[in-house]
Design a protein around this motif. Sequence first.
Motif, PDB file in Angstrom:
ATOM      1  N   LEU A 135      64.927 -38.376 -24.838  1.00  0.00           N
ATOM      2  CA  LEU A 135      64.288 -39.475 -25.103  1.00  0.00           C
ATOM      3  C   LEU A 135      63.831 -40.204 -26.487  1.00  0.00           C
ATOM      4  N   LEU A 136      63.077 -39.533 -27.292  1.00  0.00           N
ATOM      5  CA  LEU A 136      63.175 -40.244 -28.180  1.00  0.00           C
ATOM      6  C   LEU A 136      64.332 -40.952 -29.221  1.00  0.00           C
ATOM      7  N   GLU A 137      66.075 -39.074 -28.990  1.00  0.00           N
ATOM      8  CA  GLU A 137      66.675 -39.896 -29.941  1.00  0.00           C
ATOM      9  C   GLU A 137      67.128 -41.151 -28.831  1.00  0.00           C
ATOM     10  N   THR A 138      67.326 -41.282 -27.734  1.00  0.00           N
ATOM     11  CA  THR A 138      67.997 -42.092 -26.925  1.00  0.00           C
ATOM     12  C   THR A 138      66.262 -43.682 -27.104  1.00  0.00           C
ATOM     13  N   ALA A 139      66.294 -43.883 -27.270  1.00  0.00           N
ATOM     14  CA  ALA A 139      64.843 -45.174 -27.831  1.00  0.00           C
ATOM     15  C   ALA A 139      65.487 -45.657 -29.248  1.00  0.00           C
ATOM     16  N   LEU A 140      66.039 -45.074 -29.900  1.00  0.00           N
ATOM     17  CA  LEU A 140      66.694 -44.984 -30.828  1.00  0.00           C
ATOM     18  C   LEU A 140      67.343 -45.353 -30.816  1.00  0.00           C
ATOM     19  N   GLU A 141      68.239 -44.869 -30.264  1.00  0.00           N
ATOM     20  CA  GLU A 141      69.177 -45.447 -30.504  1.00  0.00           C
ATOM     21  C   GLU A 141      69.647 -47.013 -29.878  1.00  0.00           C
ATOM     22  N   LEU A 142      68.725 -47.141 -28.410  1.00  0.00           N
ATOM     23  CA  LEU A 142      68.669 -48.933 -27.817  1.00  0.00           C
ATOM     24  C   LEU A 142      67.990 -49.933 -28.873  1.00  0.00           C
ATOM     25  N   GLY A 143      67.568 -49.705 -29.865  1.00  0.00           N
ATOM     26  CA  GLY A 143      66.216 -50.155 -30.801  1.00  0.00           C
ATOM     27  C   GLY A 143      64.848 -50.123 -31.207  1.00  0.00           C
ATOM     28  N   ALA A 144      64.106 -49.391 -30.038  1.00  0.00           N
ATOM     29  CA  ALA A 144      63.081 -48.802 -30.413  1.00  0.00           C
ATOM     30  C   ALA A 144      62.397 -48.332 -31.401  1.00  0.00           C
ATOM     31  N   GLU A 145      61.346 -49.430 -31.564  1.00  0.00           N
ATOM     32  CA  GLU A 145      61.066 -49.062 -32.967  1.00  0.00           C
ATOM     33  C   GLU A 145      59.786 -47.302 -32.053  1.00  0.00           C
ATOM     34  N   THR A 146      59.707 -46.616 -33.561  1.00  0.00           N
ATOM     35  CA  THR A 146      58.465 -45.110 -32.621  1.00  0.00           C
ATOM     36  C   THR A 146      58.096 -45.295 -34.697  1.00  0.00           C
ATOM     37  N   ARG A 147      56.352 -44.537 -34.135  1.00  0.00           N
ATOM     38  CA  ARG A 147      55.355 -44.463 -34.932  1.00  0.00           C
ATOM     39  C   ARG A 147      54.662 -42.988 -34.855  1.00  0.00           C
ATOM     40  N   ILE A 148      54.571 -42.137 -35.494  1.00  0.00           N
ATOM     41  CA  ILE A 148      53.839 -41.034 -35.478  1.00  0.00           C
ATOM     42  C   ILE A 148      52.171 -41.413 -35.914  1.00  0.00           C
ATOM     43  N   ASN A 149      51.449 -39.920 -35.936  1.00  0.00           N
ATOM     44  CA  ASN A 149      50.467 -40.644 -36.920  1.00  0.00           C
ATOM     45  C   ASN A 149      50.163 -41.896 -36.246  1.00  0.00           C
ATOM     46  N   ALA A 150      49.554 -42.652 -35.365  1.00  0.00           N
ATOM     47  CA  ALA A 150      49.965 -44.055 -35.282  1.00  0.00           C
ATOM     48  C   ALA A 150      48.602 -43.950 -34.376  1.00  0.00           C
TER      49      ALA A 150
END
Length: 465
Positions: A135-150
Motif C-alpha cells: 500500500l505504501l509503494e502504491t500510494a507513493l507511485e500515485l503521488g501521495a506524500e508520506t512522513r515517518i517520525n511525524a
Amino acid sequence: MNKRPLPHPSRTHESAKKATLLIRFVVIGGGAAGLACAVALRRVGHRVIVLEKGPDFVGPSKHRGIRMPPNMTKIFNYWGMRDKVGEIGVVTERVVMSRLETAYLLGIHCWEREMLLEAGGEFIALYHSQLRLMLLETALELGAETRINAEVVEIAEDCRSIRLACGEVLEADVIVGADGSRGMCRRLVIPQDPPKGTGIMLFNSIIPADRIHADPELRTLVQQEQVSQWAWFGHDRASVCFPVGPSKDLAWYFFVRDQGAKEGWDDVLTPEQFAPYVRGSEPRLQKLARLARPALTRMMVRDFPEDWVHDTGRLVLVGSAAHPFPPGIIYGPSMSLEDASVLAKLFSHLRDEEQIPSFLYAFQNLREGRCMKNRLLDVSNIQFMMEPEGEGTARRDMMMRAKHDQDSNVAQWDHNRELFGYDAEDEADNWWVQWGLLQERAKASQWEDDKHLGLFSLDVDVRLS
C-alpha cells in the motif's frame, strides 16, 4: 506456482473518476487503513499526506499473517493492484476443520470457483507487513506524500490544521483519523473509551517454512493438492493456521480463555512457557508449539462511537479508530479497505466545500452497520469454535460432519453473498444517486429561487440520520 487472484467479471481495473474540486487530506496514522485511504483518495485526484509517528510503516506487523476475504481482494483487483497482490500473497482454496484434541475431521469447506467469480475476489493470505509495504509503494507511485517520525501533538479546534512534535503546522481541508483505537483522533471524538474484554486471549506466531518441511507430520499442513487454511475446534480453545506468501511460512493463531493477558503484543513466550496452553492438543499442534515463539495479547473490543465525524465536519475516523476489531480475526483489515474505497468514491463527486460534512456523515451512515455486524460475526465465530464440551458441541460436531459426508456446498454462496458480494464503491455510488444528487438539485433550486427573489440561501444541515 501461486495462483493469481481472479478479476471481477463485470468490474475490472479502470481509471477512477476524478473529483472536480481537489482538496488536501491529512491522514494521521500509517497503518493499513491510513495507507489504503491514501491510495484510494489519490486515485480520485485529491492531495494526500500520510503521517506516521513511528520510524517506519511496518511497525509490529512484520510477525503477523492475515487472511484477506473476497470482499477485500476484489478492491485490489479494481484498483489495478492484482499483480502486486499475487506476488506477495498465496491463494487459499479451502478450510479443513478438525477437533483440537483428537484431529477428528469435522469437515472440509472448498470455495466454489463460481462463487468467487461472482464475488470478484479470492481468499488470499500474506504477511501484514507486506500488505502495508504494498500500500505504501502504491500510494507513493500515485503521488501521495508520506512522513515517518511525524507525531501529531495537537489538532486545531476547527480541525483545519495539525501541529507536529517538531513544531511544524500542516493545513488540512479534511483530517482522516487512522491512528487506531487508542489514537488521538478517536480520543478527540470519544473522550471516554474503556476497552472491554472478549473473554479470549490470543497467541500469535509465524513458523518458517523450512522448519515445517523438516517434519513429515507438519509438512502435511502445507503440502496439499489444494492450499488450505486449518481450523481446530476445542474445549475452551481453538486454533487457526494458514500459509502466508510465496514462501509458505505458516501463520499460527491459538485462542484460549482469558487469563489476564495484557492488551498489545509486548509479551513473547518461550516454547516452555507456551507448552501448558497447548497440552492435550493433537500432535501437530504440540509440535508447532515447540517451534513457536508466540506473542500474547488479550483480545479486547471498544464501543463503536456514536459519531465517527467530529462536530466541525472536518475530521473523520476510519479503520480501527472508528470500528476496533480484536486481533486474529478475519474481517478487520477488509473493513478498513472498504472504508478507504467508500470514502474516496464519495469524494470523487466533490464539487463544493459545502459538501464535505455531508460526505463524511454519509461515510459513517454507509459503513457503521456493516462493520458492527461483521465484528459480531468475527468474535462469535471464535466463540463458536471454543465452546465447552457438552450437548451443544456434540450437535455442532455431528452437523458439521454430516455436511462433510454429504459433500455439499450448495448453500455456500447464498450464505456468503451479503458478506463477500458486497461492493464498497457500488454502495457509495448508490448513496450519491439516491441522496447526493437530490441534495445538489435541491441546493440548485434554492439558489435559483433566492436569485430570483434577491435573497441569500441558507446553509442546511444535511447529516443523515
